[in-house]
Design a protein around this motif. Structure first.
Motif, PDB file in Angstrom:
ATOM      1  N   VAL A 161       7.944  75.780  12.515  1.00  0.00           N
ATOM      2  CA  VAL A 161       7.232  76.309  11.344  1.00  0.00           C
ATOM      3  C   VAL A 161       8.225  76.637  10.228  1.00  0.00           C
ATOM      4  O   VAL A 161       8.052  76.242   9.084  1.00  0.00           O
ATOM      5  CB  VAL A 161       6.383  77.556  11.708  1.00  0.00           C
ATOM      6  N   GLY A 162       9.288  77.359  10.577  1.00  0.00           N
ATOM      7  CA  GLY A 162      10.235  77.803   9.545  1.00  0.00           C
ATOM      8  C   GLY A 162      11.390  76.840   9.333  1.00  0.00           C
ATOM      9  O   GLY A 162      12.257  77.102   8.499  1.00  0.00           O
ATOM     10  N   GLU A 163      11.406  75.744  10.086  1.00  0.00           N
ATOM     11  CA  GLU A 163      12.486  74.748  10.001  1.00  0.00           C
ATOM     12  C   GLU A 163      13.860  75.395  10.032  1.00  0.00           C
ATOM     13  O   GLU A 163      14.787  74.965   9.340  1.00  0.00           O
ATOM     14  CB  GLU A 163      12.309  73.897   8.740  1.00  0.00           C
ATOM     15  N   GLY A 164      13.965  76.487  10.769  1.00  0.00           N
ATOM     16  CA  GLY A 164      15.246  77.164  10.921  1.00  0.00           C
ATOM     17  C   GLY A 164      15.716  77.939   9.698  1.00  0.00           C
ATOM     18  O   GLY A 164      16.765  78.562   9.719  1.00  0.00           O
ATOM     19  N   ARG A 165      14.880  77.911   8.609  1.00  0.00           N
ATOM     20  CA  ARG A 165      15.295  78.574   7.362  1.00  0.00           C
ATOM     21  C   ARG A 165      14.940  80.049   7.318  1.00  0.00           C
ATOM     22  O   ARG A 165      15.581  80.828   6.618  1.00  0.00           O
ATOM     23  CB  ARG A 165      14.538  77.943   6.177  1.00  0.00           C
ATOM     24  N   CYS A 166      13.814  80.392   7.983  1.00  0.00           N
ATOM     25  CA  CYS A 166      13.223  81.711   7.768  1.00  0.00           C
ATOM     26  C   CYS A 166      13.497  82.639   8.947  1.00  0.00           C
ATOM     27  O   CYS A 166      13.303  82.241  10.090  1.00  0.00           O
ATOM     28  CB  CYS A 166      11.708  81.587   7.627  1.00  0.00           C
ATOM     29  N   PRO A 167      13.905  83.873   8.682  1.00  0.00           N
ATOM     30  CA  PRO A 167      14.020  84.821   9.790  1.00  0.00           C
ATOM     31  C   PRO A 167      12.645  85.074  10.404  1.00  0.00           C
ATOM     32  O   PRO A 167      11.627  85.060   9.692  1.00  0.00           O
ATOM     33  CB  PRO A 167      14.532  86.098   9.128  1.00  0.00           C
ATOM     34  N   VAL A 168      12.613  85.264  11.726  1.00  0.00           N
ATOM     35  CA  VAL A 168      11.378  85.644  12.407  1.00  0.00           C
ATOM     36  C   VAL A 168      11.450  87.143  12.678  1.00  0.00           C
ATOM     37  O   VAL A 168      12.417  87.620  13.265  1.00  0.00           O
ATOM     38  CB  VAL A 168      11.209  84.857  13.726  1.00  0.00           C
ATOM     39  N   VAL A 169      10.453  87.859  12.201  1.00  0.00           N
ATOM     40  CA  VAL A 169      10.438  89.313  12.334  1.00  0.00           C
ATOM     41  C   VAL A 169       9.341  89.714  13.312  1.00  0.00           C
ATOM     42  O   VAL A 169       8.167  89.830  12.938  1.00  0.00           O
ATOM     43  CB  VAL A 169      10.226  89.977  10.953  1.00  0.00           C
ATOM     44  N   ASP A 170       9.719  89.888  14.569  1.00  0.00           N
ATOM     45  CA  ASP A 170       8.785  90.341  15.595  1.00  0.00           C
ATOM     46  C   ASP A 170       8.774  91.858  15.502  1.00  0.00           C
ATOM     47  O   ASP A 170       9.793  92.502  15.752  1.00  0.00           O
ATOM     48  CB  ASP A 170       9.299  89.860  16.963  1.00  0.00           C
ATOM     49  N   ASN A 171       7.640  92.429  15.099  1.00  0.00           N
ATOM     50  CA  ASN A 171       7.611  93.870  14.882  1.00  0.00           C
ATOM     51  C   ASN A 171       6.627  94.562  15.803  1.00  0.00           C
ATOM     52  O   ASN A 171       5.491  94.149  15.944  1.00  0.00           O
ATOM     53  CB  ASN A 171       7.347  94.187  13.404  1.00  0.00           C
ATOM     54  N   TRP A 172       7.110  95.667  16.410  1.00  0.00           N
ATOM     55  CA  TRP A 172       6.287  96.406  17.379  1.00  0.00           C
ATOM     56  C   TRP A 172       5.763  97.699  16.771  1.00  0.00           C
ATOM     57  O   TRP A 172       6.527  98.446  16.150  1.00  0.00           O
ATOM     58  CB  TRP A 172       7.100  96.749  18.635  1.00  0.00           C
ATOM     59  N   TRP A 173       4.490  97.935  16.976  1.00  0.00           N
ATOM     60  CA  TRP A 173       3.884  99.200  16.538  1.00  0.00           C
ATOM     61  C   TRP A 173       2.473  99.301  17.073  1.00  0.00           C
ATOM     62  O   TRP A 173       2.072  98.500  17.921  1.00  0.00           O
ATOM     63  CB  TRP A 173       3.955  99.344  15.027  1.00  0.00           C
ATOM     64  N   GLN A 174       1.706 100.275  16.599  1.00  0.00           N
ATOM     65  CA  GLN A 174       0.372 100.558  17.147  1.00  0.00           C
ATOM     66  C   GLN A 174      -0.538 101.146  16.062  1.00  0.00           C
ATOM     67  O   GLN A 174      -0.049 101.643  15.050  1.00  0.00           O
ATOM     68  CB  GLN A 174       0.474 101.623  18.240  1.00  0.00           C
ATOM     69  N   THR A 175      -1.831 101.141  16.339  1.00  0.00           N
ATOM     70  CA  THR A 175      -2.790 101.775  15.435  1.00  0.00           C
ATOM     71  C   THR A 175      -2.342 103.201  15.116  1.00  0.00           C
ATOM     72  O   THR A 175      -2.391 103.650  13.963  1.00  0.00           O
ATOM     73  CB  THR A 175      -4.182 101.822  16.107  1.00  0.00           C
ATOM     74  N   GLU A 176      -1.883 103.899  16.133  1.00  0.00           N
ATOM     75  CA  GLU A 176      -1.513 105.312  15.986  1.00  0.00           C
ATOM     76  C   GLU A 176      -0.233 105.511  15.190  1.00  0.00           C
ATOM     77  O   GLU A 176       0.039 106.614  14.726  1.00  0.00           O
ATOM     78  CB  GLU A 176      -1.311 105.950  17.363  1.00  0.00           C
ATOM     79  N   THR A 177       0.605 104.476  15.088  1.00  0.00           N
ATOM     80  CA  THR A 177       1.890 104.675  14.411  1.00  0.00           C
ATOM     81  C   THR A 177       1.794 104.372  12.917  1.00  0.00           C
ATOM     82  O   THR A 177       2.740 104.639  12.187  1.00  0.00           O
ATOM     83  CB  THR A 177       3.012 103.819  15.030  1.00  0.00           C
ATOM     84  N   GLY A 178       0.665 103.812  12.475  1.00  0.00           N
ATOM     85  CA  GLY A 178       0.432 103.564  11.053  1.00  0.00           C
ATOM     86  C   GLY A 178       1.203 102.376  10.509  1.00  0.00           C
ATOM     87  O   GLY A 178       0.711 101.641   9.674  1.00  0.00           O
ATOM     88  N   GLY A 179       2.428 102.199  10.958  1.00  0.00           N
ATOM     89  CA  GLY A 179       3.253 101.089  10.503  1.00  0.00           C
ATOM     90  C   GLY A 179       4.281 100.752  11.568  1.00  0.00           C
ATOM     91  O   GLY A 179       4.297 101.348  12.654  1.00  0.00           O
ATOM     92  N   VAL A 180       5.148  99.805  11.220  1.00  0.00           N
ATOM     93  CA  VAL A 180       6.129  99.265  12.175  1.00  0.00           C
ATOM     94  C   VAL A 180       7.123 100.338  12.632  1.00  0.00           C
ATOM     95  O   VAL A 180       7.656 101.082  11.814  1.00  0.00           O
ATOM     96  CB  VAL A 180       6.906  98.115  11.494  1.00  0.00           C
ATOM     97  N   LEU A 181       7.391 100.392  13.941  1.00  0.00           N
ATOM     98  CA  LEU A 181       8.411 101.308  14.463  1.00  0.00           C
ATOM     99  C   LEU A 181       9.660 100.582  14.956  1.00  0.00           C
ATOM    100  O   LEU A 181      10.740 101.157  14.953  1.00  0.00           O
ATOM    101  CB  LEU A 181       7.869 102.160  15.621  1.00  0.00           C
ATOM    102  N   ILE A 182       9.494  99.365  15.463  1.00  0.00           N
ATOM    103  CA  ILE A 182      10.662  98.626  15.955  1.00  0.00           C
ATOM    104  C   ILE A 182      10.607  97.208  15.385  1.00  0.00           C
ATOM    105  O   ILE A 182       9.590  96.523  15.540  1.00  0.00           O
ATOM    106  CB  ILE A 182      10.687  98.570  17.500  1.00  0.00           C
TER     107      ILE A 182
END
Ligand code: WTA
Length: 645
Positions: free
Chosen positions: A395-416
């Motif tokens: 998909v990114g042809e090796g150009r784009c960083p992949v940002v796997d982000n962990w969080w939850q409904t309760e955390t409101g936004g990304v934590l890791i």
């Protein structure tokens, strides 16, 4: 294999190196009030906060930005109209391919204001709850922002939920107004949204007004005095509507999610803390650039839609894409087509969608150019390393960083999450904590596991601005759910490993929650739905690995004596339909296994651990079976399992 940061990406990136990240991370933990006080300045405050944090961990009571007054709609809309009236705020990608609508900041303000005036005319006041049950149409964004504008609390219910689920959420939140649509086009299907809403509010005197978006030409029954077409109501009002200046801790919204018990939890987020966290994480995790076109494929019915489709991008002045369709309609090339059409710079989707698209082969991807993309993100469930690599390489042809982000409904936004352009990535790991976040791993006895190379229960040691403050109307349940298992620590419900380099690897839920295609589902909810069927005596639901969904739903069921002669095929079909009807299509069991008894201990407790092993096909390793009250039950389960393989 470790993927080094992208060369060249660092020159414009907000965080250019691991030193930058570590410097800010350290500051955020050592001087949190200074750090978050500065981050809060990204918002426009009617009255700036007087304090940053007031935390009482013993009482599980956290308060951010005390004394501050602001309005989330003003931050997401008005302030950008002044600067960029003609810039698209929302690009609506309709269900049918090639159909788009651009909504500028000026259009957005006008429409939000009109909906806000309609809500007021229907008696909605500050603090009242408004339930929103809509497909992915612009009116969904207008209504959420209109609520925020007048200080009402929105409760968006995913439009794939059933009438029963919707009704339960309306009752729990006490909403008196429901906003819905006549129909919802979704891929080749049309969801009968209004019919489901009618069933949900049938006989509920609590619901005074039902506002109906006219999405299709379909005529639907309208109940006089209760049901109103939203377009007609909007035509009665002008777009100017004053904003209500809210205290930072005033609720912004409720979002229901599943827990270990049968009853969904109304997770409550605040105006100030949530919004500061949304804009800060959106800025760093997606490396926000001024001309970004942010394409997040999540449905607004989930937290990802709230934070990274609506509030984060809009409050940061970023063009956001509202996608009405599904990634496989009309074929598996749809997402890439939308990326090219709208020139998306950031694509944020879920592993379940990626797995489904990967299976269709690379040709669909390669038909598109994807030149506009500079960052790829994924959240909602663990991403399989081979899917990560496909996302990155194909998909990114090796150009784009992949940002796997962990969080939850309760955390409101990304934590890791990694810092794009700076953090070296390991496929399958969400990498390192975001600013201000202090992850802690503890064993089952609550002992904190220090150092690297350890696995345990993932907890968070201190509060962060985006943390949910309570469960609607039930603070005790909030304390019990998140702060009782490990006192003074927020327990996430996830298992996790911290590897030798300090990277975090989420291993999945350790409680009775299943993550099915990125949707949270309580096993107890599915069990209650099954037991509500006339034929079912007992039910036990467990998860098992599923190629596309991540986790599949397997239900073990015993029948009442009068149904024992019924055909197994028919019963399985009827029970799947039952769950579909009670909860919604996402909860439909993949397998229904009708058995004559469930494995139980002598004290009558169902041995779920054993059922889980059986459903996963791990029958060699059932653990201690000596606690079984009736060993013959196990023989039947094993025979059935061997027949399935
Ligand atoms: C899971 C969705 C692994 C996790 C944002 C969590 C993940 C639950 C990831 C929350 C990820 C979410 N890697 N697992 N990047 N993101 N999860 O509330 O089990 O719908 O507890 O929030 O999804 O789901 P929720």
């Amino acid at each position: 294999m470790i993927y080094a940061p992208k060369e060249g990406f660092g020159r414009t990136a907000r965080i250019q190196s691991m030193e930058d990240y570590q410097f800010l991370y350290r500051k955020s933990l050592e001087r949190p009030e200074e750090f978050w006080g500065e981050m809060a300045q990204a918002l426009t405050w009617f009255h700036p906060p007087e304090t940053v944090l007031d935390a009482d961990t013993d009482q599980v009571d956290f308060s951010w930005f005390g004394g501050g007054r602001l309005n989330a709609c003003y931050n997401a809309v008005d302030r950008h109209v002044k600067e960029n009236p003609r810039k698209p705020a929302i690009i609506w990608a309709k269900n049918e391919p090639g159909q788009y609508e651009l909504i500028t900041w000026r259009d957005l303000k006008h429409n939000v204001g009109r909906v806000a005036n309609v809500l007021k005319a229907h008696g909605v006041k500050k603090g009242d709850r408004v339930c929103i049950y809509l497909p992915m149409v612009p009116e969904l964004a207008y209504t959420m922002l209109a609520c925020a504008r007048i200080g009402a609390v929105h409760s968006v219910v995913f439009a794939g939920f059933s009438a029963d689920s919707l009704r339960e959420r309306i009752l729990d939140s006490g909403a008196q107004v429901l906003v819905t649509a006549n129909e919802g086009p979704r891929g080749a299907k049309r969801v009968r949204t209004k019919a489901i809403s009618d069933e949900a509010v049938e006989g509920l005197s609590q619901v005074r007004s039902v506002l109906v978006v006219r999405r299709t030409e379909a005529d639907v029954p309208m109940k006089a005095g209760r049901d109103w077409w939203l377009d007609q109501e909007m035509s009665k009002h002008r777009g100017t509507c004053p904003v209500e200046w809210m205290a930072a801790e005033d609720p912004l919204f409720i979002l229901y999610t599943s827990g270990s018990t049968g009853k969904p939890k109304g997770v409550m987020h605040t105006t100030g803390g949530y919004l500061v966290y949304a804009v800060t994480t959106h800025r760093y995790v997606f490396d926000l650039q001024p001309d970004d076109v942010h394409f997040c494929t999540a449905d607004m019915g989930w937290i990802t839609g709230h934070t990274y489709l609506l509030y984060g991008p809009l409050a940061n002045g970023t063009t956001t894409v509202l996608f009405e369709s599904i990634p496989t309609y009309p074929d598996a090339g749809r997402l890439w087509q939308v990326v090219d059409d709208v020139k998306a710079t950031v694509l944020f989707t879920a592993p379940t969608a990626l797995r489904a698209l990967l299976r269709e082969g690379d040709a669909y991807v390669k038909k598109s150019s994807r030149k506009s993309l500079r960052l790829l993100a994924s959240a909602g469930e663990p991403i399989n390393p081979e899917v990560w690599r496909w996302y990155h390489d194909v998909v990114g042809e090796g150009r784009c960083p992949v940002v796997d982000n962990w969080w939850q409904t309760e955390t409101g936004g990304v934590l890791i999450a990694p810092m794009p352009g700076a953090t070296p990535c390991k496929p399958g790991s969400a990498t390192l904590p975001f600013f201000g976040v202090e992850p802690v791993l503890v064993d089952d006895e609550g002992r904190v596991l220090e150092g690297n190379g350890v696995s345990g229960n993932l907890c968070i040691a201190r509060t962060w601005p985006g943390q949910a403050r309570t469960l609607w109307g039930n603070h005790q349940r909030f304390i019990e759910t998140y702060y009782s298992r490990f006192p003074r620590l927020y327990f996430t419900g996830d298992g996790c490993r911290r590897d030798e380099d300090g990277y975090y690897w989420i291993t999945g839920r350790v409680d009775d929650v299943l993550n099915v295609s990125g949707h949270r589902l309580g096993t107890a909810e599915v069990e209650s739905a099954l037991v509500a069927h006339e034929s079912v005596a007992e039910a036990a639901v467990v998860g098992f690995p599923h190629e596309l969904k991540g986790t599949g739903v397997c239900a073990f069921v015993t029948l009442k004596p009068e149904f024992l002669d019924a055909s197994t095929e028919q019963m399985m079909g009827a029970l799947k339909e039952q769950v579909r009807h009670v909860i919604g299509p996402i909860a439909t069991p993949d397998q229904v296994r009708i058995v004559s008894g469930l494995p139980k201990t002598r004290s009558g407790k169902i041995l779920r651990r054993m059922l889980r092993k059986i459903a996963c096909g791990e029958t060699q390793d059932l653990g201690d079976t000596s606690t079984l009250a009736e060993p013959s039950v196990l023989d039947e389960l094993l025979t059935q399992q061997s027949q399935m393989q």
